[in-house]
Write an enzyme that holds these catalytic residues in place. Sequence first.
Site, PDB file in Angstrom:
ATOM      1  N   GLY A  68       0.819  -1.200   0.000  1.00 46.61           N
ATOM      2  CA  GLY A  68       0.000   0.000   0.000  1.00 46.61           C
ATOM      3  C   GLY A  68       0.856   1.255   0.000  1.00 46.61           C
ATOM      4  O   GLY A  68       2.058   1.221   0.291  1.00 46.61           O
ATOM      5  N   CYS A  69       0.233   2.378  -0.323  1.00 46.39           N
ATOM      6  CA  CYS A  69       0.991   3.627  -0.476  1.00 46.39           C
ATOM      7  C   CYS A  69       1.539   4.110   0.860  1.00 46.39           C
ATOM      8  O   CYS A  69       2.755   4.366   0.988  1.00 46.39           O
ATOM      9  CB  CYS A  69       0.130   4.685  -1.138  1.00 46.39           C
ATOM     10  SG  CYS A  69      -1.476   4.962  -0.363  1.00 46.39           S
ATOM     11  N   TYR A  70       0.693   4.266   1.854  1.00 44.78           N
ATOM     12  CA  TYR A  70       1.176   4.731   3.158  1.00 44.78           C
ATOM     13  C   TYR A  70       2.187   3.755   3.763  1.00 44.78           C
ATOM     14  O   TYR A  70       3.227   4.185   4.284  1.00 44.78           O
ATOM     15  CB  TYR A  70       0.009   4.925   4.127  1.00 44.78           C
ATOM     16  CG  TYR A  70      -0.889   6.107   3.872  1.00 44.78           C
ATOM     17  CD1 TYR A  70      -0.393   7.409   3.898  1.00 44.78           C
ATOM     18  CD2 TYR A  70      -2.254   5.937   3.650  1.00 44.78           C
ATOM     19  CE1 TYR A  70      -1.245   8.500   3.703  1.00 44.78           C
ATOM     20  CE2 TYR A  70      -3.099   7.019   3.454  1.00 44.78           C
ATOM     21  CZ  TYR A  70      -2.591   8.295   3.484  1.00 44.78           C
ATOM     22  OH  TYR A  70      -3.431   9.370   3.300  1.00 44.78           O
TER      23      TYR A  70
END
Lengths: 330, 330, 330, 330
Positions: free
Chosen positions: A144-146
């Site tokens: 995921g991005c975060y």
Amino acid sequence: MRVAVAGATGYSGRELVRILARHPRVEVVAVASRGEAGRPVASYFRSPGLPERFVEPGDLPRAGAEVVFLALPNKEGAALTAELVAAGSRVIDLGADFRFRDRARYEAYYGPHPAPDLLPLSVNGYADDPGFAAGEARILGNPGCYPTAFFLAMGPLVRSGVRPGLVLVDGKSGVSGAGRALRADLMAAEMDANVVAYSTPGGHRHTAEMEGTWGAPVVFQPHLMPMDRGIELTIYWPGAEADPDRVRREWTAFYAGNPFVAVLPEGVMPSTRRVYGTNAAELAVARDGRNGTLVCYVTIDNLGKGAAGQAVQHLNRWMGWPADLGLRVD
Amino acid sequence: MRVAVAGATGYSGRELVRILARHPRVEVVAVASRGEAGRPVASYFRSPGLPERFVEPGDLPRAGAEVVFLALPNKEGAALTAELVAAGSRVIDLGADFRFRDRARYEAYYGPHPAPDLLPLSVNGYADDPGFAAGEARILGNPGCYPTAFFLAMGPLVRSGVRPGLVLVDGKSGVSGAGRALRADLMAAEMDANVVAYSTPGGHRHTAEMEGTWGAPVVFQPHLMPMDRGIELTIYWPGAEADPDRVRREWTAFYAGNPFVAVLPEGVMPSTRRVYGTNAAELAVARDGRNGTLVCYVTIDNLGKGAAGQAVQHLNRWMGWPADLGLRVD
Amino acid sequence: MRVAVAGATGYSGRELVRILARHPRVEVVAVASRGEAGRPVASYFRSPGLPERFVEPGDLPRAGAEVVFLALPNKEGAALTAELVAAGSRVIDLGADFRFRDRARYEAYYGPHPAPDLLPLSVNGYADDPGFAAGEARILGNPGCYPTAFFLAMGPLVRSGVRPGLVLVDGKSGVSGAGRALRADLMAAEMDANVVAYSTPGGHRHTAEMEGTWGAPVVFQPHLMPMDRGIELTIYWPGAEADPDRVRREWTAFYAGNPFVAVLPEGVMPSTRRVYGTNAAELAVARDGRNGTLVCYVTIDNLGKGAAGQAVQHLNRWMGWPADLGLRVD
Amino acid sequence: MRVAVAGATGYSGRELVRILARHPRVEVVAVASRGEAGRPVASYFRSPGLPERFVEPGDLPRAGAEVVFLALPNKEGAALTAELVAAGSRVIDLGADFRFRDRARYEAYYGPHPAPDLLPLSVNGYADDPGFAAGEARILGNPGCYPTAFFLAMGPLVRSGVRPGLVLVDGKSGVSGAGRALRADLMAAEMDANVVAYSTPGGHRHTAEMEGTWGAPVVFQPHLMPMDRGIELTIYWPGAEADPDRVRREWTAFYAGNPFVAVLPEGVMPSTRRVYGTNAAELAVARDGRNGTLVCYVTIDNLGKGAAGQAVQHLNRWMGWPADLGLRVD
């Protein structure tokens, strides 16, 4: 090498197609989109060398692609993944379904896993982690991005043996991070000059991935920013045993030879703008000397390093190609 | 009532003049600006009833204003303040010089105080604090923007008797918060899609004001956002003894009858957009139940409640007028 | 091939260095900046393969570059150009000094030419003009941003033999078009939600280049938009003899095989966003059937096709390389 | 005076409620919204003195309001208008249904009129037109946003007797001008850095209102800008007989005593930012002396002077109150 993309008209999917179309060693043989199947690919992309029309995701197992990228909503790609693996393709999944080998951890945040029997064929990890290797896996879960931004800062510290403690993670993201579904609160006229927290502290599903990296509690609070793309994390670590010099030293060692990750000198802070549209990341660290709180700062592009860029970086590593092939660092 | 403004062409000063020009009980008798003295006020303001030309700040003691607002750089208003007080005016200072009765606390962050002999004539406080009264003071120190947002959330908790502990304050501000001086990094072409931390954790001078409110260590890290105005604070309080219900209860009691401060229901988060251009504030609270960290959220407009709006609210209280006279809540 | 850049820290210069660093057939052997000479190139660029430190522009003739790009203020590159030519380098000048073979036309808008004796060694033209060839010239004048957008729409019509008449050109540009010099009106806090015309109708210096293309009067009025980059031109041609079908036909023929220029179908309008960060252009045309006014629409990125992108496209053509080498179309 | 609002949660409706809540001579007795009926008004508005809950638009005839503002989609307010008139209320309609006394002109752009029998009870005009008076009408058609900007510049010229000719009108609007309906192309992630034309030249329905003012052909081409609110018109008039001095003179005479409309001196251009959130307008004029084309520039806030602000200004005039009561000029 023949590759294909499913979910090519979402924000991550679009970025992926654009990157792959410029990549010197791949040919994009199929571009799939449920909503646009049958329509000209040129209505979304100008890049030369792409197929003429969108196909259905279900057509991909017959496309003869060696690697298929999935940029689909969570759980919607599982059946397709099974077919692709059966057809001999490797899969790089930008969704959440293969981000955890541990099914229980996945299900705590996402509910029942859509294809638990595929988990043993999968591997997951960060493309900037020198210790990661996809090896003989058939499925690679792109993070995921975060969590990617979090890993970039905190992963090297864990590996260096720091003793983790509670961290508070303030996340700031451009609106493309919220996806392409129509929502009144994401209309341009509503987001102008708007900063607003969303989800609850620790309630966002990316918390699981972060805690998987960190091995200690993570209080994660994301916010939407009035911009289209970019992520900034400010990570507060009260009572940290590490000081900024050590952190910079660990980062520098961990990212030696990595063309994407810049460890900034003291006094310079990461900027979302300087990583906009790229696969780069910026890292900085400081400390409140009065109370020993360490603060780490990271910026990435949520659609670049946080999604499509990292997926292509994974491809490059999996194939043994140079890490930055087809990817921007600037 | 006759009022005047010094520093009328900075961002706070301009907002102040616009608000005062609409205020039903004041007449703006002089508008001062060093850079624009002698030039027509109409080149900056369209509001009717303003004086025809800018004057020098040094002319203000002869302007016959009962209240003079100073929106000058820190330390530059001290001599003028002395003259104004001698001339019988009351002063509301939007700069930092009178935000601390305790000279040592001021000097720890700002260096030598420019007019220590005036401190006994001064008072400072938050216009939304029901316990504050300017009384017979001659000088009122208007608080800083971030400390105001911080007080709005945490002040009522302190008053209610919670035992404060270390808090981590993630500040997000529009670029007008950085002032009007020319800086390459604040050009529009550089701030587009840019989120960037500035200062260091605990190093920003507003930390002193926050710790004055809180009575325990505050790790404050501000960030610039790609927007013109607005502040969001996310305040992390690990190991808080208070739970969200209690916090909302304390806030609701503290702000009873206050038209500006909205305590949002569970699940709704403060938005900088909803307070844009107003003197309003939004408050919310949540908790990470897994580890007991309490998180408070505040939004204000840095030029409204964070500067000019609060200054006029102070005027309203000082004069015994309705709190929202001439001020926007929506 | 060895190339160098002068003026590498302005907006166009930065874009140029980033593109050249990714270009598969060039090596950037020197990067010059008056303000940053001696400082690390890494403080501006992360791209691998760049020189370690900025040099003075005056050092470039000794850098052994076959092609030198100049991204300097108008008139400031003339002496350097003479030296570079004497040293055997070819020069691609992004400034205005070599955009006109006709000295009088230059001087009407720019004043005395700084190096009239170099004009015979120079050539100028649009990289998307199939009829242009730099040939044996030593100096190539890269066109201005607005004139490029204008040429893309109107150049093919002129070539097809339409009889030009008065056109009204409404130009809209992101703020990077105004350059990197510090100006109070270009601060981020002043440009938020701001649309404002600048210059006067027909008074902007780019008018000369447009009229050079068109051969009839051009009323050009540019505007700044609240965004960092991108240009949109809407060109009104009252009493045009051409109809939209013919215009699309001429465009399609003129840009056959051109990977950058997209002629949009009826009903789709050019978007600055879809060309953001690329060397692409979008064209559309419509007509007010009630009065015969034809309207053409163009979008480009002012720093891409409008400056650095086109300069590299010129290099590609000059060297006989594929037109899109190192350039983005998407 | 008792007033009510229908359509209170659209962009114009929200602005209207906010202005009316601050207006010193009105009481908002009912706020209607189909989608929100029964829900607390406080979920949208913080202003004191508003009713507690939204009602259905159909409830308004029983609300006892002397004036009802309609901010509804075109044609949807007609039946309600009839009921309101029958109940003795006056109606100020922000939609298009009563912007034309001439039914044919309406129907050419909007199709069948929903209530032709009400047309004789209606009047329409611009609140800044000193020659307009609502008089004994029961229904006042508030003009469209673009036509208002157009009238502000060109109306005074028509009244002064210039001989109109073909004008080309380049319109630029913030995204709130497109309304609150969910559209993929208006999502924040799609509008960042986006300038894009929409509709076709002369095809936008506001063309009819502009030609009604001007009495000669108007080629109108609107564009969306990456900002929430604000309109800029640049109006090209080839072969104008009027020169800038005369235009400024006519404007100055026409707007004598008008607190909202600023005629800018030569060399200063209207800014959408300077009128943001207000009921003000800025006007400027210039000429391309080489070919006699006159260019007029106007800025307004599309939700202020272009919708809600003007509606309240109409109320003020209708009631004989000061023009700027409750309205911002700065």
